[in-house]
Enzyme design. Sequence first.
Site, PDB file in Angstrom:
ATOM      1  N   ASN A  37      -1.867  59.112 -25.727  1.00 13.37           N
ATOM      2  CA  ASN A  37      -1.762  58.218 -26.879  1.00 13.37           C
ATOM      3  C   ASN A  37      -2.117  58.930 -28.188  1.00 13.37           C
ATOM      4  OD1 ASN A  37      -1.408  55.831 -28.249  1.00 13.37           O
ATOM      5  ND2 ASN A  37      -3.274  54.853 -27.507  1.00 13.37           N
ATOM      6  N   HIS A 122      -9.008  42.100 -20.218  1.00 11.64           N
ATOM      7  CA  HIS A 122      -9.668  42.246 -21.517  1.00 11.64           C
ATOM      8  C   HIS A 122      -9.782  40.904 -22.220  1.00 11.64           C
ATOM      9  CE1 HIS A 122      -8.152  46.676 -21.957  1.00 11.64           C
ATOM     10  NE2 HIS A 122      -8.970  46.501 -20.946  1.00 11.64           N
ATOM     11  N   ARG A 147     -13.703  42.082 -19.217  1.00  8.02           N
ATOM     12  CA  ARG A 147     -14.376  42.936 -20.199  1.00  8.02           C
ATOM     13  C   ARG A 147     -14.496  42.160 -21.501  1.00  8.02           C
ATOM     14  NH1 ARG A 147     -11.852  48.255 -23.176  1.00  8.02           N
ATOM     15  NH2 ARG A 147     -11.059  46.619 -24.532  1.00  8.02           N
ATOM     16  N   TYR A 159     -13.458  48.489 -32.458  1.00  7.54           N
ATOM     17  CA  TYR A 159     -12.710  48.757 -31.242  1.00  7.54           C
ATOM     18  C   TYR A 159     -12.666  47.535 -30.318  1.00  7.54           C
ATOM     19  CZ  TYR A 159     -11.588  49.902 -26.546  1.00  7.54           C
ATOM     20  OH  TYR A 159     -11.006  49.858 -25.316  1.00  7.54           O
ATOM     21  N   ASP A 212     -17.368  47.752 -23.161  1.00  8.92           N
ATOM     22  CA  ASP A 212     -17.007  49.129 -23.509  1.00  8.92           C
ATOM     23  C   ASP A 212     -17.661  49.498 -24.840  1.00  8.92           C
ATOM     24  OD1 ASP A 212     -15.803  51.564 -23.924  1.00  8.92           O
ATOM     25  OD2 ASP A 212     -13.755  50.857 -23.542  1.00  8.92           O
ATOM     26  N   HIS A 214     -17.421  52.525 -26.133  1.00  9.51           N
ATOM     27  CA  HIS A 214     -16.471  53.462 -26.736  1.00  9.51           C
ATOM     28  C   HIS A 214     -17.169  54.630 -27.441  1.00  9.51           C
ATOM     29  CE1 HIS A 214     -12.121  53.971 -27.871  1.00  9.51           C
ATOM     30  NE2 HIS A 214     -12.035  53.392 -26.688  1.00  9.51           N
ATOM     31  N   GLU A 238     -19.729  50.744 -20.426  1.00  9.20           N
ATOM     32  CA  GLU A 238     -18.759  51.847 -20.353  1.00  9.20           C
ATOM     33  C   GLU A 238     -18.910  52.811 -21.539  1.00  9.20           C
ATOM     34  OE1 GLU A 238     -14.809  50.345 -19.883  1.00  9.20           O
ATOM     35  OE2 GLU A 238     -13.893  52.061 -20.873  1.00  9.20           O
ATOM     36  N   GLU A 264     -13.027  58.153 -19.114  1.00  7.05           N
ATOM     37  CA  GLU A 264     -11.606  58.021 -19.463  1.00  7.05           C
ATOM     38  C   GLU A 264     -11.102  59.182 -20.328  1.00  7.05           C
ATOM     39  OE1 GLU A 264     -11.888  54.145 -21.427  1.00  7.05           O
ATOM     40  OE2 GLU A 264     -11.395  55.133 -23.312  1.00  7.05           O
ATOM     41  N   ARG A 285     -14.107  56.952 -14.265  1.00  3.84           N
ATOM     42  CA  ARG A 285     -13.114  56.126 -14.943  1.00  3.84           C
ATOM     43  C   ARG A 285     -11.847  56.875 -15.347  1.00  3.84           C
ATOM     44  NH1 ARG A 285     -11.900  51.938 -16.830  1.00  3.84           N
ATOM     45  NH2 ARG A 285     -11.883  52.585 -19.007  1.00  3.84           N
ATOM     46  N   HIS A 314      -8.933  54.238 -15.281  1.00  5.40           N
ATOM     47  CA  HIS A 314      -8.591  53.787 -16.636  1.00  5.40           C
ATOM     48  C   HIS A 314      -7.179  53.191 -16.626  1.00  5.40           C
ATOM     49  CE1 HIS A 314      -7.978  55.209 -21.076  1.00  5.40           C
ATOM     50  NE2 HIS A 314      -8.463  53.981 -21.035  1.00  5.40           N
ATOM     51  N   ASP A 318      -1.637  52.057 -22.758  1.00  7.81           N
ATOM     52  CA  ASP A 318      -1.020  53.338 -23.130  1.00  7.81           C
ATOM     53  C   ASP A 318      -0.839  54.282 -21.937  1.00  7.81           C
ATOM     54  OD1 ASP A 318      -3.985  53.139 -24.512  1.00  7.81           O
ATOM     55  OD2 ASP A 318      -3.779  55.088 -23.552  1.00  7.81           O
ATOM     56  N   GLU A 341      -8.897  48.590 -14.083  1.00  7.99           N
ATOM     57  CA  GLU A 341      -8.606  47.958 -15.380  1.00  7.99           C
ATOM     58  C   GLU A 341      -7.114  47.640 -15.429  1.00  7.99           C
ATOM     59  OE1 GLU A 341      -8.963  50.662 -18.681  1.00  7.99           O
ATOM     60  OE2 GLU A 341      -9.424  49.041 -20.081  1.00  7.99           O
ATOM     61  N   TRP A 404     -14.839  57.170 -32.607  1.00  5.58           N
ATOM     62  CA  TRP A 404     -14.046  55.959 -32.394  1.00  5.58           C
ATOM     63  C   TRP A 404     -13.941  55.712 -30.922  1.00  5.58           C
ATOM     64  CZ3 TRP A 404      -9.483  54.498 -29.823  1.00  5.58           C
ATOM     65  CH2 TRP A 404      -9.096  53.181 -30.065  1.00  5.58           C
TER      66      TRP A 404
HETATM   67  C1  GCO Z   1     -10.211  51.409 -22.198  1.00  6.69           C
HETATM   68  C2  GCO Z   1     -10.081  52.409 -23.295  1.00  6.69           C
HETATM   69  C3  GCO Z   1      -8.841  52.313 -24.124  1.00  6.69           C
HETATM   70  C4  GCO Z   1      -8.692  53.548 -25.024  1.00  6.69           C
HETATM   71  C5  GCO Z   1      -7.254  53.887 -25.191  1.00  6.69           C
HETATM   72  C6  GCO Z   1      -7.044  55.094 -26.083  1.00  6.69           C
HETATM   73  O1  GCO Z   1     -11.323  51.234 -21.748  1.00  6.69           O
HETATM   74  O2  GCO Z   1      -9.190  50.874 -21.787  1.00  6.69           O
HETATM   75  O3  GCO Z   1     -11.261  52.579 -23.998  1.00  6.69           O
HETATM   76  O4  GCO Z   1      -8.767  51.126 -24.836  1.00  6.69           O
HETATM   77  O5  GCO Z   1      -9.274  53.328 -26.261  1.00  6.69           O
HETATM   78  O6  GCO Z   1      -6.716  54.127 -23.933  1.00  6.69           O
HETATM   79  O7  GCO Z   1      -5.705  55.456 -26.062  1.00  6.69           O
HETATM   80 MG    MG Z   2     -12.806  52.472 -22.439  1.00  2.76          MG
END
Ligand code: GCO
Ligand code: MG
Length: 404
Positions: A37, A122, A147, A159, A212, A214, A238, A264, A285, A314, A318, A341, A404
Amino acid sequence: MKIVDATVVVTSPGRNFVTLKLTTDEGIVGLGDATLNGRELAVVGYLSDHVVPLLTGLDPHRIEDTWQYLYRGAYWRRGPVTMAALAAVDVALWDIKAKAAGMPLYQLLGGASRERIRTYGHADGRDIPELLDSVRARLADGYPAVRIQSGIPGLKAVYGVHTTDGDGAPVLHQQARPLVEDWDTEAYLRHVPAVFEAVRAEFGAELPLLHDVHHRLTPIQAARLGKDLERYRPFWLEDCTPAENQEALRLIRRHTTTPLAVGEVFNTVHDYQTLVTEQLIDYVRSAVTHFGGVTPLRKLFDLAALYQIRTAVHGPQDISPVGMAAAVHLDLAVHNFGIQEYAPHTPRTEEVFRHAYTFTDGHLHPGDAPGIGVELDEQAAAAHPYEAAYLPVNRLQDGTVHDW
Ligand code: GCO
Ligand code: MG
């Protein structure tokens, strides 16, 4: 059998996907997902310029050998671009082998260890009431686990709280330049326990709740959040810190029993070595697509199993349906499966990639079509050319760039 053709297909039915298509002299086609992505064309270049020329003439049955040839042969190891390219080759070869055997891939991986794959969906909201509605919607969709991500008072965009277009595609990911989100760690740490409190009060003690972070906290901040959330019994926290510093998880682990999920953005087993062998996490993950394929991810899962660590592949939108299918076959086969997920792809994406996997009552099944069970409609793919799109970036309120 020999590979006679290798083609890289880029399509953007709402978001970009990169697919490798291998064809054999017996007319068997194998597909692999190489989507990274925001950096898609780097993988296209890696594949087209450096991998495709090596593939024709190879015996597609030699999956391990081809993987080692491409991994060790490049000399320059690891990294998301390299490993996404390798993953596409690996999955396409497994697809071919399973089609040649007339079996769904999970049979070649040892057969089913369970009847179906538990997923999490989600839920998100700009504030707590909107989040509660979203949790209700995910439960109505059948998800057995959710989540939860919420907007934070005082911050305009964070995020996991998405605006979507009419087709369900996330608007944030359609920017020709990275969208700037904002961040305040203290505001976040104050708000998240209140989010869990509200969701538990509304939906009770039993619903598995995930969150998450992030990659945004320091180890001591993550330790504090883990402790603050213990009373709400999260299923997991996460990516609480940027885990390329694996040692950081030692500190977090000393302070909290909240289960931890990481990986991930990892792309090899080496990224996990300390985390797994010191039992610093509970879930691994990584995606098939970003980890070099089914071959190395299976090895990670087997290492994790020695430490009672479970899988949680994961599965964002994307990852293409090709990558998702490979994951679901692996999920069905491995003993230490944890959770998957899953956010369904948009109808436009599903027209391009027709898949045998199914989602029923919050559970996935890979289906019994030979191979991974995905067909690429190249005509439909061609109707959606590549569009430049970046992931967002994150800045603190004084303008400093943050994770991010
Ligand atoms: C998740 C991830 C995604 C990523 C994304 C980036 O837990 O699914 O954090 O949301 O941010 O895959 O391309
Ligand atoms: Mg994630």
